[in-house]
Design a protein around this motif. Structure first.
Motif, mmCIF file in Angstrom:
data_model
loop_
_atom_site.group_PDB
_atom_site.id
_atom_site.type_symbol
_atom_site.label_atom_id
_atom_site.label_comp_id
_atom_site.label_asym_id
_atom_site.label_seq_id
_atom_site.Cartn_x
_atom_site.Cartn_y
_atom_site.Cartn_z
ATOM 1 N N UNK A 146 0.841 -1.202 0.000
ATOM 2 C CA UNK A 146 0.000 0.000 0.000
ATOM 3 C C UNK A 146 0.877 1.252 0.000
ATOM 4 N N UNK A 147 0.491 2.219 -0.836
ATOM 5 C CA UNK A 147 1.284 3.441 -0.947
ATOM 6 C C UNK A 147 0.404 4.639 -0.618
ATOM 7 N N UNK A 148 1.041 5.768 -0.408
ATOM 8 C CA UNK A 148 0.282 6.981 -0.090
ATOM 9 C C UNK A 148 -0.392 7.525 -1.340
ATOM 10 N N UNK A 149 -1.360 8.345 -1.121
ATOM 11 C CA UNK A 149 -2.046 8.943 -2.254
ATOM 12 C C UNK A 149 -3.443 9.343 -1.860
ATOM 13 N N UNK A 150 -4.194 9.839 -2.841
ATOM 14 C CA UNK A 150 -5.578 10.230 -2.522
ATOM 15 C C UNK A 150 -6.451 8.994 -2.295
ATOM 16 N N UNK A 151 -7.556 9.191 -1.597
ATOM 17 C CA UNK A 151 -8.468 8.072 -1.368
ATOM 18 C C UNK A 151 -9.791 8.289 -2.079
ATOM 19 N N UNK A 152 -9.972 9.448 -2.655
ATOM 20 C CA UNK A 152 -11.222 9.694 -3.382
ATOM 21 C C UNK A 152 -10.901 10.285 -4.740
ATOM 22 N N UNK A 153 -11.663 9.879 -5.735
ATOM 23 C CA UNK A 153 -11.552 10.500 -7.047
ATOM 24 C C UNK A 153 -12.076 11.936 -6.919
ATOM 25 N N UNK A 154 -11.236 12.954 -7.201
ATOM 26 C CA UNK A 154 -11.661 14.327 -6.900
ATOM 27 C C UNK A 154 -12.859 14.806 -7.717
ATOM 28 N N UNK A 155 -13.097 14.203 -8.879
ATOM 29 C CA UNK A 155 -14.177 14.718 -9.731
ATOM 30 C C UNK A 155 -15.550 14.146 -9.366
ATOM 31 N N UNK A 156 -15.549 13.104 -8.528
ATOM 32 C CA UNK A 156 -16.822 12.435 -8.265
ATOM 33 C C UNK A 156 -17.708 13.274 -7.367
ATOM 34 N N UNK A 157 -18.959 13.384 -7.767
ATOM 35 C CA UNK A 157 -19.941 14.056 -6.913
ATOM 36 C C UNK A 157 -20.710 12.980 -6.176
ATOM 37 N N UNK A 158 -20.583 12.980 -4.874
ATOM 38 C CA UNK A 158 -21.325 11.976 -4.122
ATOM 39 C C UNK A 158 -22.805 12.340 -4.103
ATOM 40 N N UNK A 159 -23.061 13.612 -3.757
ATOM 41 C CA UNK A 159 -24.449 14.051 -3.690
ATOM 42 C C UNK A 159 -24.884 14.445 -5.092
ATOM 43 N N UNK A 160 -26.050 13.992 -5.478
ATOM 44 C CA UNK A 160 -26.568 14.402 -6.771
ATOM 45 C C UNK A 160 -25.854 13.767 -7.943
ATOM 46 N N UNK A 161 -25.394 12.524 -7.776
ATOM 47 C CA UNK A 161 -24.775 11.821 -8.909
ATOM 48 C C UNK A 161 -25.853 11.452 -9.930
ATOM 49 N N UNK A 162 -25.601 11.791 -11.198
ATOM 50 C CA UNK A 162 -26.539 11.431 -12.255
ATOM 51 C C UNK A 162 -25.777 10.689 -13.346
ATOM 52 N N UNK A 163 -25.702 9.357 -13.271
ATOM 53 C CA UNK A 163 -25.010 8.629 -14.333
ATOM 54 C C UNK A 163 -25.822 8.705 -15.625
ATOM 55 N N UNK A 164 -25.121 8.566 -16.737
ATOM 56 C CA UNK A 164 -25.819 8.541 -18.028
ATOM 57 C C UNK A 164 -26.718 7.323 -18.098
#
Lengths: 378, 227
Positions: A289-307
């Protein structure tokens, strides 16, 4: 009615007696009923009846946003909330095309393998309890399980209803101290597995009780769609971690244990062996395991509208193939949300395993299936 | 040899029994309620509302934006927005909750309200011994039961609270800087107006807009949730 009359009520030779085992029966692991027809002690028909714990899980998820279904997945198989989360977020990630950072993938593997370990420890404890080894193995199993749940609590805030994963990553990062705690714990786990195995593996009574009981033939297992340790106990090499290589499972070296006979003993040993493999995966994951972000920065958790579209995400949960099928119509909530619950599909084969067995063997055959009624009934 | 496996198993139970006196790892449980395991910092149970200052209900951070009410999976939060407004910690006029109820008997401790709150107004508590003899009213918590001070928050979740306080201090500093910039711009505009030059006023307006930096508080209700 006098006592003498009651005694004479027993069935005569050749007579069929119907017994309703459950829904409130300690051996059924929850509210589950089996309508059993007995000829003497022998089972001639068995009908599983479930649905007592139906909570409308799929419809609730269809009426809420994508985010609000995650805590409900915790309550499917309430022993393995982490893997349930993973199955669902994997489906949403496929649907919306969300990438996951590497560190989050590793954390997911760590918590999923810890979940597998504690589920199998618990299951073996319960199975031995069903066989009459009252208390002791279950107590040892729960002692170790508790240590893993403590780790979950210090990571996610809750012991069982973790609600930890999010599409695009995980909710909170784990600290270096937490990883160190996991490292120390998995250093001690192999000793527990050794002892737990030595406790009853070679026990003559247990072997007489389980070998050749509840046999599930290989072909039948495949045809019935059985998955997980139960399928592998019947000798079929099928593990979604190896087949799909979801997450980062292609980076770990581990073996898939297989059984020969498909009886209760094989299914019991399968869990013991899988616990050992889980420890192996954990060691590798903690090393890499290496350091780094844990969340994709572009993802909107609230109000996600997939195609608009559909996706099926599946993982190897401790009980088998856990799949989530999602259909999106481009709005805030899924148009269709469907769970493929491993324990329910594994349970449908119960009659075939129990026919011709003694009624006491029904209990241990059911115990070896590894069901959780929260997932069966949803 | 027949019985070997049984003896082997009994040796294990003996090892665990005697081992439990010397090894903490083999102990099964503690004697609750006399002994208690310390709760980890991250542990969560039910939500509470944070307030600043000394008056619990008047100092609530909540601005009644109702995001948590919409996002709560079991829908256990009930909010009624106030008619009037009051200034928040950066001095902006905001609504406040006239009614804020959480039905704790419905709440499933999922923490989603905390995650979606843009105002750091709702957080998770750690208390778990909550049994009550009043079946319906006893677990319906109103503003009065829900309001807890920031000091309490700092006590139960120190790391998280420190981050939250830092963020709010920054926001406050930014808001003050923006207010100061707006004041200077206004003064400059007034000066320019007296000088009779329209172009300098426009540039002064632009400068005050850029000086804002981050928005002090994101205004909610960009999205709607279909029930």
């Amino acid at each position: 009615m006098s006592v003498d009359e009651m005694v004479t009520l027993e069935a005569g030779p050749g007579e069929i007696m119907e017994v309703s085992m459950g829904p409130h029966h300690p051996s059924t692991h929850g509210v589950f009923r089996m309508d059993v027809r007995l000829e003497g002690e022998r089972v001639v028909r068995l009908k599983p009846v479930f649905g007592y714990l139906h909570r409308n899980h799929e419809k609730i998820a269809e009426h809420g946003a994508y985010l609000s279904a995650i805590p409900y997945t915790d309550r499917l198989d309430y022993l393995c909330s982490m893997t349930n989360n993973w199955g669902y977020v994997l489906a949403v990630e496929k649907l919306a095309g969300i990438p996951v950072p590497e560190r989050a993938e590793y954390i997911r593997v760590i918590v999923a393998e810890l979940t597998r370990f504690q589920n199998h420890a618990g299951l073996v404890g319960f199975l031995l309890q069903d066989m009459g080894a009252s208390g002791t193995p279950l107590m040892y199993a729960f002692r170790e399980r508790e240590k893993i749940l403590d780790l979950f609590e210090s990571l996610s805030g809750a012991r069982m209803m973790c609600n930890y994963m999010r599409f695009g990553g995980v909710r909170v990062d784990c600290s270096a101290e937490w990883l160190e705690e996991v490292r120390q714990l998995i250093g001690r786990l192999p000793r527990f597995v050794d002892e737990f195995e030595a406790l009853l593996r070679a026990n003559e009574i247990l072997m007489a009780r389980t070998q050749g009981v509840g046999v599930l033939p290989r072909e039948l297992a495949i045809n019935a769609g059985v998955t997980g340790p139960m399928l592998r106990a019947s000798g079929v090499n099928y593990d979604i971690r190896k087949v799909d290589k979801y997450g980062v499972y292609d980076r770990f070296e581990f073996q898939v244990p297989l059984g020969d006979h498909g009886d209760v003993y094989d299914r019991y040993m399968m869990r013991i062996l899988e616990m050992r493999e889980s420890v192996k995966i954990l060691e590798q994951a903690l090393r890499d395991i290496s350091d780094g972000p844990i969340m994709d920065p572009k993802t909107r958790l609230r109000g996600l509208r997939p195609k608009a579209g559909e996706a099926y995400g599946r993982i190897e949960s401790p009980k088998g193939e856990l799949g989530f099928f999602l259909v999106s119509d481009g709005t805030m909530n899924p148009y269709r949300y469907r769970v493929r619950p491993p324990s329910m599909i594994n349970l449908t084969i119960l009659e075939d395993m129990c026919l011709g067995q003694n009624v006491a063997d029904v209990v241990i055959t059911l115990g070896s299936v590894d069901i959780v009624l929260g997932e069966v009934d949803r | 040899m027949l019985g070997e496996g049984i003896i082997q198993g009994l040796l294990e139970t003996a090892r665990n029994f005697f081992g439990s006196y010397v090894e903490k790892d083999r102990l099964v449980t503690v004697q609750y309620p006399e002994q208690r395991h310390p709760l980890p910092e991250a542990s969560r149970n039910f939500p509470f509302l944070l307030y600043d200052g000394s008056e619990p209900e008047a100092g609530l951070r909540c601005v009644a934006c109702q995001i948590c009410e919409k996002e709560c999976p079991p829908r256990c939060i009930h909010i009624e927005k106030s008619k009037d407004k009051k200034p928040d910690f950066v001095g902006k006029q905001q609504f406040y909750p006239a009614v804020f109820n959480i039905d704790v008997s419905v709440c499933m401790s999922c923490q989603i309200c905390v995650e979606v709150c843009p105002f750091d107004a709702i957080r998770m508590d750690k208390v778990f011994e909550l049994s009550t003899s009043n079946r319906f009213g006893g677990l319906l918590w109103t503003k009065r039961e829900l309001a807890k001070s920031n000091e309490y928050y700092q006590k139960i979740h120190p790391t998280e609270a420190a981050e939250c306080d830092d963020r709010r201090e920054k926001e406050l500093a930014e808001a003050q800087a923006k207010a100061a910039a707006a004041a200077t711009a206004k003064a400059a505009q007034a000066a320019a107006a007296t000088a009779g030059a329209g172009t300098s006023a426009a540039s002064a307006n632009g400068a005050s807009g850029n000086g804002a930096g981050a928005k002090p508080a994101e205004v909610p209700a960009k999205t709607t949730v279909t029930p």
